[in-house]
Design a protein around this motif. Structure first.
Motif, PDB file in Angstrom:
ATOM      1  N   ILE A 239       0.845  -1.189   0.000  1.00 44.78           N
ATOM      2  CA  ILE A 239       0.000   0.000   0.000  1.00 44.78           C
ATOM      3  C   ILE A 239       0.883   1.241   0.000  1.00 44.78           C
ATOM      4  O   ILE A 239       1.780   1.371   0.823  1.00 44.78           O
ATOM      5  CB  ILE A 239      -0.920   0.019   1.244  1.00 44.78           C
ATOM      6  N   ASN A 240       0.604   2.176  -0.902  1.00 47.65           N
ATOM      7  CA  ASN A 240       1.350   3.428  -0.976  1.00 47.65           C
ATOM      8  C   ASN A 240       0.536   4.522  -0.287  1.00 47.65           C
ATOM      9  O   ASN A 240      -0.479   4.965  -0.808  1.00 47.65           O
ATOM     10  CB  ASN A 240       1.630   3.797  -2.431  1.00 47.65           C
ATOM     11  N   LEU A 241       0.986   4.928   0.885  1.00 42.57           N
ATOM     12  CA  LEU A 241       0.290   5.982   1.639  1.00 42.57           C
ATOM     13  C   LEU A 241       0.783   7.374   1.291  1.00 42.57           C
ATOM     14  O   LEU A 241       0.177   8.363   1.703  1.00 42.57           O
ATOM     15  CB  LEU A 241       0.464   5.743   3.142  1.00 42.57           C
ATOM     16  N   ASN A 242       1.884   7.468   0.536  1.00 44.00           N
ATOM     17  CA  ASN A 242       2.477   8.761   0.212  1.00 44.00           C
ATOM     18  C   ASN A 242       1.473   9.632  -0.546  1.00 44.00           C
ATOM     19  O   ASN A 242       1.065   9.309  -1.653  1.00 44.00           O
ATOM     20  CB  ASN A 242       3.749   8.570  -0.607  1.00 44.00           C
ATOM     21  N   GLY A 243       1.039  10.724   0.054  1.00 40.01           N
ATOM     22  CA  GLY A 243       0.091  11.637  -0.565  1.00 40.01           C
ATOM     23  C   GLY A 243      -1.376  11.285  -0.357  1.00 40.01           C
ATOM     24  O   GLY A 243      -2.257  11.945  -0.895  1.00 40.01           O
ATOM     25  N   PHE A 244      -1.637  10.260   0.443  1.00 43.13           N
ATOM     26  CA  PHE A 244      -3.026   9.845   0.678  1.00 43.13           C
ATOM     27  C   PHE A 244      -3.859  10.958   1.319  1.00 43.13           C
ATOM     28  O   PHE A 244      -5.074  11.032   1.136  1.00 43.13           O
ATOM     29  CB  PHE A 244      -3.062   8.584   1.549  1.00 43.13           C
TER      30      PHE A 244
ATOM     31  N   SER B 183       2.594   9.877   8.006  1.00 43.08           N
ATOM     32  CA  SER B 183       2.774   8.801   7.019  1.00 43.08           C
ATOM     33  C   SER B 183       1.920   8.979   5.774  1.00 43.08           C
ATOM     34  O   SER B 183       2.265   8.462   4.716  1.00 43.08           O
ATOM     35  CB  SER B 183       2.488   7.437   7.669  1.00 43.08           C
ATOM     36  N   ILE B 184       0.832   9.723   5.864  1.00 45.54           N
ATOM     37  CA  ILE B 184      -0.037   9.896   4.694  1.00 45.54           C
ATOM     38  C   ILE B 184       0.229  11.201   3.946  1.00 45.54           C
ATOM     39  O   ILE B 184      -0.474  11.533   2.995  1.00 45.54           O
ATOM     40  CB  ILE B 184      -1.535   9.770   5.064  1.00 45.54           C
ATOM     41  N   THR B 185       1.252  11.956   4.380  1.00 48.35           N
ATOM     42  CA  THR B 185       1.618  13.166   3.647  1.00 48.35           C
ATOM     43  C   THR B 185       2.476  12.788   2.450  1.00 48.35           C
ATOM     44  O   THR B 185       3.002  11.683   2.357  1.00 48.35           O
ATOM     45  CB  THR B 185       2.398  14.159   4.534  1.00 48.35           C
TER      46      THR B 185
ATOM     47  N   LYS C 178       9.961  11.521   6.626  1.00 53.11           N
ATOM     48  CA  LYS C 178       8.780  10.947   7.283  1.00 53.11           C
ATOM     49  C   LYS C 178       9.183   9.899   8.314  1.00 53.11           C
ATOM     50  O   LYS C 178       8.660   9.891   9.427  1.00 53.11           O
ATOM     51  CB  LYS C 178       7.829  10.338   6.242  1.00 53.11           C
ATOM     52  N   LYS C 179      10.115   9.053   7.964  1.00 48.20           N
ATOM     53  CA  LYS C 179      10.577   8.019   8.899  1.00 48.20           C
ATOM     54  C   LYS C 179      11.167   8.655  10.159  1.00 48.20           C
ATOM     55  O   LYS C 179      10.869   8.236  11.277  1.00 48.20           O
ATOM     56  CB  LYS C 179      11.608   7.118   8.226  1.00 48.20           C
ATOM     57  N   ALA C 180      11.967   9.706   9.973  1.00 50.55           N
ATOM     58  CA  ALA C 180      12.561  10.398  11.125  1.00 50.55           C
ATOM     59  C   ALA C 180      11.478  11.027  11.999  1.00 50.55           C
ATOM     60  O   ALA C 180      11.522  10.917  13.227  1.00 50.55           O
ATOM     61  CB  ALA C 180      13.548  11.460  10.648  1.00 50.55           C
ATOM     62  N   LEU C 181      10.488  11.674  11.369  1.00 55.43           N
ATOM     63  CA  LEU C 181       9.423  12.325  12.132  1.00 55.43           C
ATOM     64  C   LEU C 181       8.500  11.324  12.821  1.00 55.43           C
ATOM     65  O   LEU C 181       7.855  11.655  13.810  1.00 55.43           O
ATOM     66  CB  LEU C 181       8.598  13.246  11.216  1.00 55.43           C
TER      67      LEU C 181
ATOM     68  N   PHE D 156      -0.434  19.996   8.441  1.00 52.83           N
ATOM     69  CA  PHE D 156      -1.302  21.150   8.207  1.00 52.83           C
ATOM     70  C   PHE D 156      -1.090  21.752   6.823  1.00 52.83           C
ATOM     71  O   PHE D 156      -2.038  22.157   6.157  1.00 52.83           O
ATOM     72  CB  PHE D 156      -1.088  22.227   9.275  1.00 52.83           C
ATOM     73  N   SER D 157       0.160  21.815   6.389  1.00 54.28           N
ATOM     74  CA  SER D 157       0.458  22.435   5.097  1.00 54.28           C
ATOM     75  C   SER D 157      -0.144  21.654   3.935  1.00 54.28           C
ATOM     76  O   SER D 157      -0.422  22.222   2.881  1.00 54.28           O
ATOM     77  CB  SER D 157       1.966  22.578   4.905  1.00 54.28           C
ATOM     78  N   GLN D 158      -0.369  20.357   4.123  1.00 51.85           N
ATOM     79  CA  GLN D 158      -0.918  19.526   3.052  1.00 51.85           C
ATOM     80  C   GLN D 158      -2.394  19.227   3.231  1.00 51.85           C
ATOM     81  O   GLN D 158      -3.025  18.710   2.315  1.00 51.85           O
ATOM     82  CB  GLN D 158      -0.122  18.223   2.950  1.00 51.85           C
ATOM     83  N   LEU D 159      -2.931  19.556   4.369  1.00 51.30           N
ATOM     84  CA  LEU D 159      -4.294  19.170   4.704  1.00 51.30           C
ATOM     85  C   LEU D 159      -5.342  19.730   3.748  1.00 51.30           C
ATOM     86  O   LEU D 159      -6.245  19.010   3.336  1.00 51.30           O
ATOM     87  CB  LEU D 159      -4.604  19.601   6.147  1.00 51.30           C
TER      88      LEU D 159
END
Length: 162
Positions: A2-7, A96-98, A105-108, A156-159
């Motif tokens: 499953i690709n959550l990047n940008g979900f 993880s969904i940004t 993302k892994k670090a955060l 928030f910036s991507q929401l």
């Protein structure tokens, strides 16, 4: 896989509003906690040590503090590790969904959980007599707060972006 990047961009508007409201309330709670930490320790290694170990030897202290009993220490450590692990698990799930760099993302997602252990484990170890742990507590607390701020800003910036 499953690709959550940008979900986050595909979420319904009402879910995005829920996430936004959650982040605002979570941030108010987090920064209120930081204000409390500043009030009790002055965000200084010596202040952290005095908050948990007392300052009875300092006869000129403005506020007299006493060493916290073991039961209180265990309650503080227990409640903070449990609650903050849930906070950072939820925030990490949102990160993880940004749509972001995988390493960032892994670090955060992982760093604040490690910082929770270092901060509150460090407080306990300092209380047991390893006074140099106050520096670990300061550094891990700074890293945890930095991760929190970056994560909230990233989500928030991507929401509400199309």
């Amino acid at each position: 896989m499953i690709n959550l990047n940008g979900f986050i961009f595909r979420l319904p508007k009402e879910v995005k509003f829920l996430i936004g409201a959650f982040l605002v309330v979570l941030s108010v709670g987090y920064f209120t906690g930081l204000i409390f930490v500043n009030d009790t320790t002055e965000n200084h290694p010596q202040g952290i040590q005095e908050n948990y170990l007392g300052n009875e030897e300092d006869l000129e202290a403005e506020v007299m503090k006493f060493k916290k009993p073991e039961r209180e220490m265990l309650t503080i450590i227990h409640t903070h590790i449990l609650s903050m692990s849930v906070i950072f698990f939820l925030l990490g799930g949102l990160v993880s969904i940004t749509k972001s760099n995988k390493k960032l993302k892994k670090a955060l997602m992982i760093e604040p959980l490690l910082s929770v252990l270092l901060t509150f484990g460090g407080i306990y170890l300092m209380w047991t007599g390893l006074h140099w742990m106050r520096y670990v507590v300061v550094v891990s607390g700074i890293l945890m707060t930095t991760s929190f701020v970056i994560s909230v800003l990233l989500v928030f910036s991507q929401l509400f972006r199309k």
